[in-house]
Design an enzyme around this catalytic site. Structure first.
Site, PDB file in Angstrom:
ATOM      1  NE  ARG A   1       1.453  17.204 -12.248  1.00 32.36           N
ATOM      2  CZ  ARG A   1       1.740  16.148 -11.315  1.00 32.36           C
ATOM      3  NH1 ARG A   1       1.510  16.238 -10.219  1.00 32.36           N
ATOM      4  NH2 ARG A   1       2.913  15.542 -11.892  1.00 32.36           N
TER       5      ARG A   1
ATOM      6  CG  HIS B   1      -0.292  11.161 -24.614  1.00 29.79           C
ATOM      7  ND1 HIS B   1      -0.729  11.587 -23.436  1.00 29.79           N
ATOM      8  CD2 HIS B   1       1.277  11.031 -24.535  1.00 29.79           C
ATOM      9  CE1 HIS B   1       0.357  11.616 -22.533  1.00 29.79           C
ATOM     10  NE2 HIS B   1       1.453  11.323 -23.293  1.00 29.79           N
TER      11      HIS B   1
ATOM     12  CG  HIS C   1       6.909  10.745 -24.436  1.00 35.71           C
ATOM     13  ND1 HIS C   1       5.429  10.858 -24.662  1.00 35.71           N
ATOM     14  CD2 HIS C   1       6.931  11.702 -23.461  1.00 35.71           C
ATOM     15  CE1 HIS C   1       4.938  11.605 -23.844  1.00 35.71           C
ATOM     16  NE2 HIS C   1       5.738  12.163 -22.886  1.00 35.71           N
TER      17      HIS C   1
ATOM     18  CD  GLU D   1      -3.022  16.415 -15.493  1.00 35.90           C
ATOM     19  OE1 GLU D   1      -3.930  16.231 -16.298  1.00 35.90           O
ATOM     20  OE2 GLU D   1      -1.953  16.157 -15.559  1.00 35.90           O
TER      21      GLU D   1
ATOM     22  CE  LYS E   1       0.251  14.161 -14.226  1.00 33.06           C
ATOM     23  NZ  LYS E   1      -0.185  14.584 -15.668  1.00 33.06           N
TER      24      LYS E   1
ATOM     25  CG  HIS F   1       1.969  15.739 -23.116  1.00 32.14           C
ATOM     26  ND1 HIS F   1       2.481  16.918 -23.200  1.00 32.14           N
ATOM     27  CD2 HIS F   1       2.817  14.851 -22.390  1.00 32.14           C
ATOM     28  CE1 HIS F   1       3.821  16.750 -22.531  1.00 32.14           C
ATOM     29  NE2 HIS F   1       3.730  15.410 -22.210  1.00 32.14           N
TER      30      HIS F   1
ATOM     31  CG  ASN G   1      -0.974  17.009 -19.741  1.00 37.62           C
ATOM     32  OD1 ASN G   1      -0.462  16.493 -19.343  1.00 37.62           O
ATOM     33  ND2 ASN G   1      -2.157  17.251 -18.590  1.00 37.62           N
TER      34      ASN G   1
ATOM     35  NE  ARG H   1      -4.087  -1.945   1.979  1.00 38.67           N
ATOM     36  CZ  ARG H   1      -4.280  -2.688   2.795  1.00 38.67           C
ATOM     37  NH1 ARG H   1      -3.361  -3.160   3.999  1.00 38.67           N
ATOM     38  NH2 ARG H   1      -5.140  -3.994   2.791  1.00 38.67           N
TER      39      ARG H   1
ATOM     40  CD  GLU I   1       7.644  16.471 -21.968  1.00 39.01           C
ATOM     41  OE1 GLU I   1       7.160  17.727 -21.464  1.00 39.01           O
ATOM     42  OE2 GLU I   1       7.225  15.751 -22.312  1.00 39.01           O
TER      43      GLU I   1
ATOM     44  CE  LYS J   1       5.806  17.552 -13.731  1.00 47.59           C
ATOM     45  NZ  LYS J   1       6.172  16.283 -14.626  1.00 47.59           N
TER      46      LYS J   1
END
Length: 367
Positions: free
Chosen positions: A241, A252, A267, A237, A143, A248, A245, A121, A185, A227
Site C-alpha cells: 500500500r 507533503h 494537494h 500500509e 485512512k 506524496h 504514496n 469507539r 491522483e 486502489k
C-alpha cells in the site's frame, strides 16, 4: 454504473459504486446501513450545492438527517474542528447503530471518518465524495486523519467506510483547479502499476482532465480498481500500500512548508509535482531511464499541473528534508521514498543517509 468490491482479511467488505445520478439513489442505498438516522458532514461550499439533493433522497427512503457544515479547506482538518464535530454528533444523540455520511472532498472525508472512528469507539460511516481526488483516492481505503503544525495526516485512524458512492455528475460543479488536482491522483495510479492505463490517460483519456464525463467515469473506475486491490492486500500500509504514496513524501513536505494553504498549492498539485520529483530522483539514482521521467513531466504539464519546484515557490532544501524526515512513513530518522524503475513499476526505497536527497533538492532549485 459499476460496482467495485473492496475486501480484505482485516476488514469487512464494502462496495464502491461509480456512475451517474447516484446522488438521487443515495437514500435507497444508505437506508439499510443508516437504520433511520444519520448526520451528514459536509463543508460550507458543498453543503448548499449537494446537501438538499442528498437529504431529499434520504427522506424519500425514510432516513432522517441533519447537516453539519465545516469551513471549506485543509484548515478544517484540525483538532479544533474535530472537537466541534464530535460535540455536534453527541448533541444529535447518535448511537452505535447510526451512521455518519461524509459529503464532500478529501478534507470532509478524512474529518468525518476520523470522527466516526472515535465516536463511541467507532460507528459506521458512508463516503459520498464530491471531488475527483476524493473519488479516486481518499474515499477508498479507510485512512482518516487530521493535520498538525508538525505535518499532514499525523493524527488519525484506519476506519473503513461501509459504502462509497462516487457520482460522476457532481464533478461538473468542480472548479478547474480541483479537477486538475484529482487528475494528478489518477495519473499516479497509472505510474505505480499500470503503464497501459497511463498510456490511455496520456492519449484519449486526457479528455477527463478537461471534464469529459465518459473519460472521467473510466478513469475513476480504473483508479478505484487499482486502489481497492492494493488496500485489500495491505490495509495498514505494512507493504504494498505504501506504493500509493508515490509523489506524496516530496509533495507533503512542500505543502507543509506552504502551511497547507490550498490557494498556494492544492494537494493534487503537490502530488503531481512530487511524482515528477520522484521520477527525476529515480533518474539521478540510476534507477530509471531519463526518457520516462521526461514523459511523466510532459504528461503532467499537459494536464495543467506543476512539474518544477519553482512553480510552487522558494524553499530551503534543509527545511524540506526535515519535513520529509518527519513524515508519518519515516522511521528512525531515515526517509522512505516511493521511486520508479519505469512508468508502471514503482517500489519503496529507504534512505538512512539522506545526503543524496538533500543534494537532489538543491539541484531542483531549493536553497
Amino acid at each position: 454504473m459499476t460496482v467495485v468490491a473492496v475486501s480484505g482479511g482485516s476488514f469487512a467488505a464494502y462496495d464502491v459504486v461509480v456512475g451517474r445520478g447516484l446522488l438521487a439513489e443515495a437514500g435507497a442505498r444508505i437506508a439499510p446501513i443508516a437504520r433511520g438516522r444519520t448526520v451528514i458532514v459536509s463543508d460550507e461550499t458543498v453543503a448548499p450545492l449537494h446537501g438538499p439533493a442528498l437529504q431529499a433522497s434520504l427522506a424519500a427512503a425514510g432516513v432522517r438527517s441533519e447537516i453539519v457544515a465545516v469551513p471549506a479547506g485543509e484548515a478544517s482538518k484540525s483538532f479544533a474542528e474535530l472537537e466541534r464535530l464530535m460535540d455536534r454528533l453527541l448533541a444529535a444523540g447518535l448511537d452505535r447503530k447510526d451512521v455518519v455520511v461524509a459529503l464532500g472532498g478529501g478534507v470532509v472525508g478524512d474529518l468525518a471518518g476520523l470522527a466516526a472512528a472515535l465516536y463511541m469507539r467507532g460507528i459506521d460511516f458512508v463516503q459520498v465524495p464530491t471531488t475527483l481526488l476524493a473519488q479516486v483516492d481518499s474515499s477508498v481505503g479507510g485512512k482518516t486523519a487530521i493535520d498538525t503544525p508538525r505535518g499532514k495526516n499525523l493524527v488519525g485512524a484506519f476506519h473503513q467506510p461501509r459504502l462509497v458512492l462516487a457520482d460522476i455528475d457532481v464533478l461538473a460543479t468542480l472548479p478547474d483547479v480541483q479537477l486538475r488536482s484529482g487528475w494528478a491522483e489518477v495519473l499516479k495510479h497509472g505510474l505505480i502499476c499500470d503503464a497501459d492505463f497511463f498510456d490511455w490517460l496520456a492519449g484519449d483519456g486526457a479528455a477527463g482532465a478537461r471534464g469529459d464525463p465518459a473519460a472521467l467515469e473510466r478513469a475513476v473506475i480504473r483508479s478505484v480498481e487499482i486502489k481497492s486491490a492494493i488496500v485489500g492486500e495491505d490495509e495498514k500500509e505494512a507493504g504494498r500500500r505504501a506504493l500509493l504514496n508515490l509523489g506524496h513524501t516530496f509533495g507533503h513536505a512542500i505543502e507543509a512548508e506552504l502551511g497547507f494553504e490550498e490557494a498556494a498549492l492544492a494537494h493534487g498539485e503537490a502530488v503531481a509535482l512530487g511524482c515528477c520529483m520522484a521520477f527525476r530522483f529515480s533518474v539521478a539514482q540510476g534507477l530509471c531511464a531519463a526518457a520516462d521521467a521526461e514523459r511523466v513531466e510532459a504528461v503532467i504539464a499537459a494536464a495543467g499541473l506543476p512539474t518544477r519546484l519553482a512553480q510552487a515557490g522558494q524553499f530551503s532544501a534543509e527545511a524540506l528534508l526535515a519535513r520529509m524526515a518527519g513524515d508519518k512513513k519515516a522511521e528512525a530518522g531515515g526517509v522512505t521514498l516511493i521511486l520508479a524503475r519505469r512508468i508502471g513499476d514503482a517500489f519503496g526505497q529507504r534512505y538512512d543517509d539522506t545526503a543524496p536527497i538533500l543534494d537532489f533538492l538543491k539541484s531542483e532549485g531549493a536553497a
